[in-house]
Design a protein around this motif. Sequence first.
Motif, PDB file in Angstrom:
ATOM      1  N   TYR A 234      47.994  75.397  36.588  1.00 24.88           N
ATOM      2  CA  TYR A 234      47.209  75.345  37.846  1.00 24.88           C
ATOM      3  C   TYR A 234      45.941  76.409  37.330  1.00 24.88           C
ATOM      4  O   TYR A 234      44.737  76.154  37.897  1.00 24.88           O
ATOM      5  CB  TYR A 234      47.997  75.947  38.832  1.00 24.88           C
ATOM      6  N   ARG A 235      46.159  77.313  36.532  1.00 21.55           N
ATOM      7  CA  ARG A 235      45.170  78.070  36.243  1.00 21.55           C
ATOM      8  C   ARG A 235      43.709  77.453  35.580  1.00 21.55           C
ATOM      9  O   ARG A 235      42.883  77.980  35.592  1.00 21.55           O
ATOM     10  CB  ARG A 235      45.589  79.217  35.072  1.00 21.55           C
ATOM     11  N   HIS A 236      44.192  76.023  35.069  1.00 19.24           N
ATOM     12  CA  HIS A 236      43.088  75.617  34.378  1.00 19.24           C
ATOM     13  C   HIS A 236      42.449  74.512  35.251  1.00 19.24           C
ATOM     14  O   HIS A 236      41.404  73.784  34.771  1.00 19.24           O
ATOM     15  CB  HIS A 236      43.472  74.866  33.012  1.00 19.24           C
ATOM     16  N   MET A 237      42.930  74.784  36.494  1.00 15.07           N
ATOM     17  CA  MET A 237      42.485  73.563  37.635  1.00 15.07           C
ATOM     18  C   MET A 237      41.147  74.154  38.305  1.00 15.07           C
ATOM     19  O   MET A 237      41.016  75.542  38.630  1.00 15.07           O
ATOM     20  CB  MET A 237      43.610  73.008  38.469  1.00 15.07           C
ATOM     21  N   LYS A 238      40.204  73.691  38.851  1.00 13.00           N
ATOM     22  CA  LYS A 238      39.202  73.730  39.747  1.00 13.00           C
ATOM     23  C   LYS A 238      40.016  74.282  41.021  1.00 13.00           C
ATOM     24  O   LYS A 238      40.865  73.575  41.682  1.00 13.00           O
ATOM     25  CB  LYS A 238      38.461  72.892  40.348  1.00 13.00           C
ATOM     26  N   HIS A 239      39.757  75.484  41.730  1.00 14.87           N
ATOM     27  CA  HIS A 239      40.576  76.123  42.833  1.00 14.87           C
ATOM     28  C   HIS A 239      39.490  75.943  44.049  1.00 14.87           C
ATOM     29  O   HIS A 239      38.257  75.772  44.059  1.00 14.87           O
ATOM     30  CB  HIS A 239      40.892  77.523  42.597  1.00 14.87           C
TER      31      HIS A 239
END
Length: 290
Positions: A234-239
């Motif tokens: 999830y850290r590499h996904m756009k939040h």
Amino acid sequence: MSYLIFAILIFGIFDSTLGNLEAVKDDELVELIRNEKYLIVLFTQKNCEECSNLENELIGLREVLVEEIDAWVVKVENSQMTRLYSPGSVEPVLVFFRHGIPLLYHGEPNEEEILQMFTANKEPVSKELTDETFEHLTQAGTGATTGDWFVMFYTSDCIECQRLQAIWEAVGAKIKSRTNIARVNRATTGAATARRFNIYEVPAFVFFRLGKMYRYNFGELDVDSLVTFAQNSYRHMKHESVPTPKTPFDDLIALIIVYLKDYPWLWQAGLGIFCIIVLEILRRIVMSRR
């Protein structure tokens, strides 16, 4: 002599029964799922070495499972129900039913691992959140003290969602020490919450952390992929920033959008009626000028 032969035959049958899991049919399995508090089911098939190996592990564990969990342990061969609990998988598939709620075993065919997972998850892992409880329990908007949450949005009539229930419980069993796991019914008790996060298609998965939300947009819906997302990727996904609950007007607009998506014939009928009204107005204007 005849008594001796009879005794040997009876002992052989009895010993054979002890050496194998009880086999049931699909209709019997449905009744067991409905009526048994704890039920462990091995979905298997004939001439399958992996199936035999896993069955042997369960046979060695059977007495312990009965004593510690009070679980009924059975097997079912060539079942039509296998894909309901592990879509895309082939036998063997091992499922632990707690009050009818399935947990897919995801691990090595090892007695110790099986026992640890089942004894640690005698109760369902996933919490059911509603419009009334979502913000209070998750504190998603404030990123406060209840920790991270991984939430699955579903509907009761979504077949894919039903097939994911055992997988979702397995995900929860893997990550529950660090992350809360929950479900929200987009169509009923969690409809306003789903509109708040612009959830229109199910199944949908959202990870909430420290006031931010991350949507799971990968195609794979297996245990490893979902666990990896919640633990790291999830850290590499756009939040996105977690939105506050919608105002009554904004929620009404969102509700209209949901209805138009769920019932496309409504806007088609509305457009047709609008066109008829416009044509009637034009006809009257033309008639009045004659």
